[in-house]
Design a protein around this motif. Structure first.
Motif, PDB file in Angstrom:
ATOM      1  N   ARG A 449      21.853 -24.353  -7.728  1.00 19.82           N
ATOM      2  CA  ARG A 449      22.156 -25.450  -6.809  1.00 19.82           C
ATOM      3  C   ARG A 449      23.436 -26.169  -7.245  1.00 19.82           C
ATOM      4  N   TYR A 470      18.775 -27.628  -0.341  1.00 17.78           N
ATOM      5  CA  TYR A 470      19.149 -26.423  -1.093  1.00 17.78           C
ATOM      6  C   TYR A 470      19.258 -25.199  -0.175  1.00 17.78           C
ATOM      7  N   SER A 481      17.906 -17.366  -2.876  1.00 23.71           N
ATOM      8  CA  SER A 481      17.382 -18.089  -4.038  1.00 23.71           C
ATOM      9  C   SER A 481      17.149 -17.118  -5.184  1.00 23.71           C
TER      10      SER A 481
END
Length: 551
Positions: A449, A470, A481
């Motif tokens: 992030r 995010y 991710s």
């Protein structure tokens, strides 16, 4: 032991970025030169990546010969004396020269000879040589061999048996290894141990693991013993003579920055830093692995024994296996460093079976945490400390990227740095320490992030607002991710395991395949183990099987 004391002597190789920045403070012209230089470095990422990565590596730090060195109560300041001191230290580790004789070696197994090699095969092999001046004992640069492969192929195919090129030895040795050889890959090694520990601890059990340490393992190997063991695998005398030539009379020296030490000869051991060295060591200890009655895992000279413990009889049995290891070392002329061998008890029970394991009467040290092949294991198998460590280390590396890329603008360049230095840290052996709880996932995702916010700043010219979503950052920059990446790695690992691309029967036999009935609603590919605790739910094979059906 060698002690270093750094001084201004021989410290003329600094960091280009810092040097240029310092110059720029005093002269507008120098500032322009600095800017042009950094622009060239950024552009080289596209045209000549090697120059770019060389620049980045320099920013991480430079290696310099010490200005002063203390070795065996003697102090050296002259560079020539320093490299000679290193050479003296390295030459002391070898065992006395042994007499190598192949003519009296016999074997009960079917012997095989070195196969013939075609010109096409040699051309293919030499095509893989690096574009560098790296050379072996023959002092022929690899780039020269690669570029002249079409000319060299024919004469080399005729006299291949007399070659000393490393590629030929590795090719023959790998193709002719005994099919029963115990050969564990690094990641498979860790997965086997973690899966076993997870299952035992989920059942409220206890497992004792003994981590061993060989003293100068690669340097102490007796050449005669090694060749006799290779003969037992069925290698022909002609090949053993080739290997004898490769091992004996190897000349070494220490070289740094134009200074060369005296030459010294390897009277024992296998070459370190080579592909062949670890393979020869695995062959050397193969009979040990087969003689133990407990579970054992080996990766080069990293050897660990482990056993479920439920009572004092199990402790005695495990000690007998450790005694077998000591006896084998005595016969094979290898030394165990008892000071660096230690025991770790894995359990979540309140009352564990206490035990003392000994090597030659010396009680081994007990630890609550151990770093095994780069992964930090704790006694409860939580990997909490490992996740904390890699998050901290990755965050520090991210800070380095921010500093080195301060003047860079190309997003592709920033992403390359990020994946090379940060993601590689956070994804190493992730199938082993897979984070199950949300708090541990967040600790790892926090690093990515932070990078995505910096990437937005470089592209947009300003930082995103605080508490920005995010998922929005992931979508904006085309990222996924780290959790999704770990899931994909798990699915790929078990796919390779099932297809035979990863050779690990011990893991494969624990995969429970599910063959669905016609019109069945349960279409999963694998049967899932019933878990008592979350510990087993995050075991390697469990999450691998889950995510294999998801991709």
């Amino acid at each position: 032991m060698i002690y270093f004391a750094w001084s201004p002597v021989l410290t003329n190789c600094g960091r280009p970025r810092r040097l240029l920045t310092s110059i720029a403070l005093f002269s507008p012209i120098s500032a322009t030169v600095c800017r042009e230089y950094l622009n060239q470095i950024e552009e080289s990422m596209k045209n000549n990546p090697k120059d770019f990565w060389k620049y980045v590596h320099l920013q991480k730090g430079t290696t310099r010969i010490p200005g002063r060195l203390v070795y065996e109560d003697k102090q050296f300041e002259d560079p020539q004396e320093i490299v000679n001191a290193f050479a003296e230290r390295f030459s002391d580790v070898f065992r006395p020269k042994t007499i190598i004789g192949i003519s009296d070696v016999t074997s009960n197994k079917l012997s095989f000879a070195i196969p013939s090699v075609t010109e096409e095969q040699l051309i293919d092999i030499m095509s893989t040589f690096s574009n560098k001046m790296t050379a072996g004992d023959d002092q022929i640069p690899s780039v020269l061999i690669r570029d002249a492969r079409y000319i060299l192929a024919k004469p080399l195919s005729i006299c291949c048996i007399k070659l000393s090129l490393l590629m030929s030895k590795v090719m023959y040795l790998r193709s002719n290894m005994d099919s029963g050889l115990v050969d564990q890959q690094l990641l498979s090694n860790l997965c086997i141990l973690t899966q076993f520990l997870s299952e035992q601890l989920d059942n409220n059990g206890q497992v004792d693991v003994i981590y061993t340490d060989f003293s100068s393992a690669f340097d102490f190997i007796n050449h005669t013993i090694l060749l006799h063991k290779l003969s037992s695998f069925g290698f022909a005398p002609s090949f053993l003579k080739l290997l004898e030539s490769y091992l004996s009379g190897r000349s070494n020296s220490v070289t740094y920055n134009g200074y060369h030490s005296f030459n010294f000869v390897s009277t024992s051991g296998v070459p370190q830093g080579s592909n062949l060295g670890p393979l020869l060591f695995v062959l050397f200890i193969d009979d040990l692995l087969l003689s133990l009655n407990c579970k054992v895992l080996a990766y080069a000279d990293d050897l660990k024994l482990y056993c479920p413990i439920s009572n004092s009889d199990d402790v005695k049995t495990f000690q007998r296996n450790l005694d077998t290891l000591v006896d084998w070392c005595n016969k094979s002329e290898l030394l165990l460093n008892a000071d660096k061998c230690y025991v770790m008890t894995f359990s979540r029970k309140v009352n564990v079976v206490k035990s003392d394991y000994t090597i030659n009467g010396r009680i081994l040290c007990k630890k609550n945490e151990v770093k095994d092949l780069g992964v930090l294991f704790d006694s409860r198998l939580s990997f909490v400390e490992h996740i904390s460590n890699i998050s901290t280390s990755a965050s520090k590396m991210l800070g380095f990227i921010f500093r080195v890329s301060k003047t860079f603008q190309d997003p592709l360049l920033l992403k390359s740095l990020y994946f090379a230095y940060v993601v590689s840290k956070m994804e190493y052996a992730s199938v082993v320490w897979y984070p199950y709880y949300v708090i541990h996932n967040l600790a790892v995702e926090k690093v990515q992030r932070r990078f995505l916010k910096y990437l937005s700043y470089k592209i947009d010219g300003f930082y995103p607002q605080r508490n920005i979503d995010y998922n929005y950052l992931l979508q904006k920059h085309g990222f996924v991710s780290l959790k999704n990446r770990r899931e994909e790695h798990s699915a790929r690992f078990i796919s390779k395991l099932i297809s035979g691309k990863i050779d690990c029967p011990e893991l494969l036999e624990r995969v429970n395949f599910h063959v669905p009935r016609v019109a069945s609603r349960y279409m999963a590919s694998f049967h899932q183990s019933i878990s008592r605790t979350n510990l087993l739910r995050k075991a390697p094979l469990v999450h691998m099987c889950i995510y294999k059906d998801s991709f």
